[in-house]
Scaffold this active site. Structure first.
Site, PDB file in Angstrom:
ATOM      1  N   ASN A  49       0.897  -1.246   0.073  1.00 17.54           N
ATOM      2  CA  ASN A  49       0.086   0.010  -0.115  1.00 17.54           C
ATOM      3  C   ASN A  49       0.997   1.417  -0.036  1.00 17.54           C
ATOM      4  O   ASN A  49       0.386   2.212  -0.562  1.00 17.54           O
ATOM      5  CB  ASN A  49      -1.135   0.049   1.076  1.00 17.54           C
ATOM      6  CG  ASN A  49      -0.444  -0.088   2.461  1.00 17.54           C
ATOM      7  OD1 ASN A  49       0.701  -0.527   2.618  1.00 17.54           O
ATOM      8  ND2 ASN A  49      -1.128   0.001   3.297  1.00 17.54           N
ATOM      9  N   GLU A  84       4.134  -4.071  12.492  1.00 18.76           N
ATOM     10  CA  GLU A  84       3.127  -2.852  12.463  1.00 18.76           C
ATOM     11  C   GLU A  84       1.949  -3.585  11.558  1.00 18.76           C
ATOM     12  O   GLU A  84       2.282  -3.963  10.229  1.00 18.76           O
ATOM     13  CB  GLU A  84       3.865  -1.876  11.438  1.00 18.76           C
ATOM     14  CG  GLU A  84       4.991  -1.317  11.909  1.00 18.76           C
ATOM     15  CD  GLU A  84       4.602  -0.371  13.220  1.00 18.76           C
ATOM     16  OE1 GLU A  84       3.525   0.055  13.199  1.00 18.76           O
ATOM     17  OE2 GLU A  84       5.509   0.359  13.779  1.00 18.76           O
ATOM     18  N   CYS A 124      -3.438   1.342   6.652  1.00 25.75           N
ATOM     19  CA  CYS A 124      -4.002   0.899   8.262  1.00 25.75           C
ATOM     20  C   CYS A 124      -4.350   1.767   9.040  1.00 25.75           C
ATOM     21  O   CYS A 124      -4.949   1.489  10.008  1.00 25.75           O
ATOM     22  CB  CYS A 124      -2.549   0.209   8.737  1.00 25.75           C
ATOM     23  SG  CYS A 124      -1.043   1.153   8.611  1.00 25.75           S
ATOM     24  N   GLU A 180       8.015   2.742  14.707  1.00 21.95           N
ATOM     25  CA  GLU A 180       8.836   3.478  13.614  1.00 21.95           C
ATOM     26  C   GLU A 180       8.799   4.931  13.541  1.00 21.95           C
ATOM     27  O   GLU A 180       7.814   5.467  13.815  1.00 21.95           O
ATOM     28  CB  GLU A 180       8.411   2.678  12.251  1.00 21.95           C
ATOM     29  CG  GLU A 180       8.476   1.168  12.172  1.00 21.95           C
ATOM     30  CD  GLU A 180       8.071   0.543  10.797  1.00 21.95           C
ATOM     31  OE1 GLU A 180       7.188   0.744  10.096  1.00 21.95           O
ATOM     32  OE2 GLU A 180       8.824  -0.389  10.579  1.00 21.95           O
TER      33      GLU A 180
END
Ligand code: NAD
Length: 481
Positions: free
Chosen positions: A157, A256, A290, A464
């Site tokens: 994505n 993640e 997400c 992150e």
């Protein structure tokens, strides 16, 4: 109209600082999701290539860890400059293989490049500390050491940004990294391979291995104790599998994973700002994020007006090829993903949800799904539980703050939550009560290179970006003096 891929996009894997196209390897097609046409045929890496990448990483590890932080930093900084210089090529390739509109692809390039600059700056700030033993018997010296060879597995994505926020901190910390990009979008990563080769990164520190058989490539790597870390962005199911696989060698993990973001609109919210925020939180990347708002929870007294305005905005969006001027929403990544979205919408309507716009797949090529709004969605509808990953907004109502918080937290996920209110006390109170790694207050976008990105519960662990991002690639060592 057919769009041509920019000239010279690599189609071989990167191994040992070079592009490799062994004759005995199969190739697989990369498709334009807006047309179904083949953009390129890419080398299909096998398990042996993964192990060769690990051999190279292990051989390069010690020298890289001993390389001056300033030198590591300058290579990352050069890579940042090169991505910026080549931004238009990156944006076109991202748009073509992933489908997002070109302006959004340009946005991803600047966001993705920023992780290289940020971690170039962090490379020279890896600290430690000293303290004294309470007994007075000695001094405690705490240092940070690179964790060792890293495997990064990335999704389709955000094909650039999800990788640079792993590559940047790994290289900054002194670790070699092997990247397995998503098979749907390997071209962006292969372009990045050339960037690092041109930036002067020593051989063996970055390998890029596209493959159609992810498990066959990553399984043997995780089974090898020389690999010391796996960092993953993708679905919760695959994340759990990787954590299990990492158990035998106790590799460090960063996960993640998926999300199911609630978006709370209280009665005192600035409705214009809330609708703008809703569009950003829902439609960034066509809903294939997400962080996408999955559930709009709106105070009952303003729900109709909010939904009317959201419906007007959603129905005005134009679907089209990412490279065509005037396109607001590109296709979904695959027909399979579109079928998943369609199933969730059809099921919700069957349970009594009201379809305000969209909801119908049109004929023609490409994996397009129209921007869709559903309200009066019943509490038991799977669309409120599963990650939609498409341009579909669901609206439900609440009567008071407690109900809003309970509904928002009624999910296995905990990546991000959004809330809109003009009441500062409420904003702080509700932010604290939401079970999420990130909260957007009167904002529909939270991603920022300087902010720690990550979730709780089934959205995973690890952070992150920010100052926290590099810690994922550092081990703590204590020396007693
Ligand atoms: P996915 O989990 O199917 O794939 C992600 C990556 O894992 C791909 O590279 C894929 O090839 C690889 N993979 C798949 N099966 C594997 C296996 N058995 N072993 C090793 N690797 C394997 O997810 P997706 O459909 O590509 O991406 C969408 C998901 O990613 C969504 O759930 C979304 O929420 C999540 N996501 C999370 C974040 C975040 O930062 N939290 C960001 C973007 C996407």
């Amino acid at each position: 109209m057919t769009h041509a891929l920019p000239v010279g996009v690599p189609t071989g894997m990167w191994l040992g600082g070079k592009q490799i196209e062994p004759e005995d390897r199969a190739r697989f097609p990369v498709l334009d999701p807006a047309t179904g046409e083949i953009l390129a045929e890419v080398v299909d890496a096998e398990a042996a290539d993964g192990l060769q990448a690990l051999d190279l990483a292990v051989a390069a590890q010690d020298d890289w860890a001993a390389t001056a932080p300033r030198v590591r930093s300058e290579i990352l900084r050069t890579a940042f400059d090169l991505v910026v210089e080549r931004a238009e090529t990156f944006a076109r390739v991202i748009s073509m293989e992933m489908g997002k509109p070109l302006p959004e692809a340009r946005g991803e390039v600047s966001y993705g490049a920023e992780f290289l600059r940020w971690f170039a700056e962090e490379a020279v700030r890896i600290g430690g500390r000293t303290t004294s033993s309470p007994s007075g018997s000695g001094r405690i010296l705490v240092t940070k050491e690179p964790v060792g060879p890293v495997l990064a597995i990335t999704p389709w994505n955000f094909p650039l940004a999800m990788a640079t926020r792993k590559i940047g901190p790994a290289l900054a910390a002194g670790c070699p990294i092997i990247v397995k990009p998503a098979a749907e979008t390997p071209l962006t990563m292969l372009l990045l391979g050339r960037v690092f080769a041109d930036a002067g990164l020593p051989d063996g520190l970055l390998s890029i291995l596209p493959t159609t058989d992810a498990a066959a490539l990553t399984g043997p790597l995780l089974a090898d104790p020389r690999l010391r870390k796996v960092t993953f962005t993708g679905s919760t199911g695959v994340g759990k599998l990787l954590v299990r696989q990492s158990a035998d060698n106790l590799q460090r993990t960063s996960m993640e994973l998926g999300g199911n973001a609630p978006f709370l609109v209280f009665a005192d919210a600035d409705l214009d700002a809330a609708v703008d925020g809703a569009m950003a939180a829902k439609m960034r990347n066509g809903g294939e994020a997400c962080t996408a708002a999955n559930r709009f929870l709106v105070a009952r007294e303003i729900a109709d007006e909010f939904t009317d305005r959201l419906t007007t905005r959603m129905s005005a969006l134009r679907c089209g090829h990412g490279l065509d001027a005037g396109t607001d929403v590109g296709p979904l990544i695959t027909d399979r993903q579109r079928a998943t979205v369609d199933r969730l919408v059809t099921d919700a309507v069957g349970r009594g949800a009201r379809l305000r716009t969209g909801g119908k797949i049109s004929d023609g090529p490409g994996s397009f799904y129209p921007p869709t709004v559903l309200d009066r969605v019943p509490a038991d509808a799977p669309i409120l539980r599963e990650e939609i990953f498409g341009p579909v907004a669901t609206v439900t109502t609440f009567d008071d703050e407690d109900e809003a918080i309970t509904s928002a937290n009624d999910t296995e996920y905990g990546l991000v939550a959004y809330l809109f209110t003009r009441d500062l006390d409420r904003a702080i109170r509700v932010s604290s009560a939401l079970n999420a790694g990130m909260v957007g207050v009167n904002r529909g976008v939270v991603s920022d290179v300087a902010a720690p990105f990550g979730g709780v519960k089934s959205s995973g662990f690890g952070r992150e970006g920010a100052v926290e991002g590099i810690e994922e690639y550092l081990d703590v060592k204590y020396i007693a003096l």
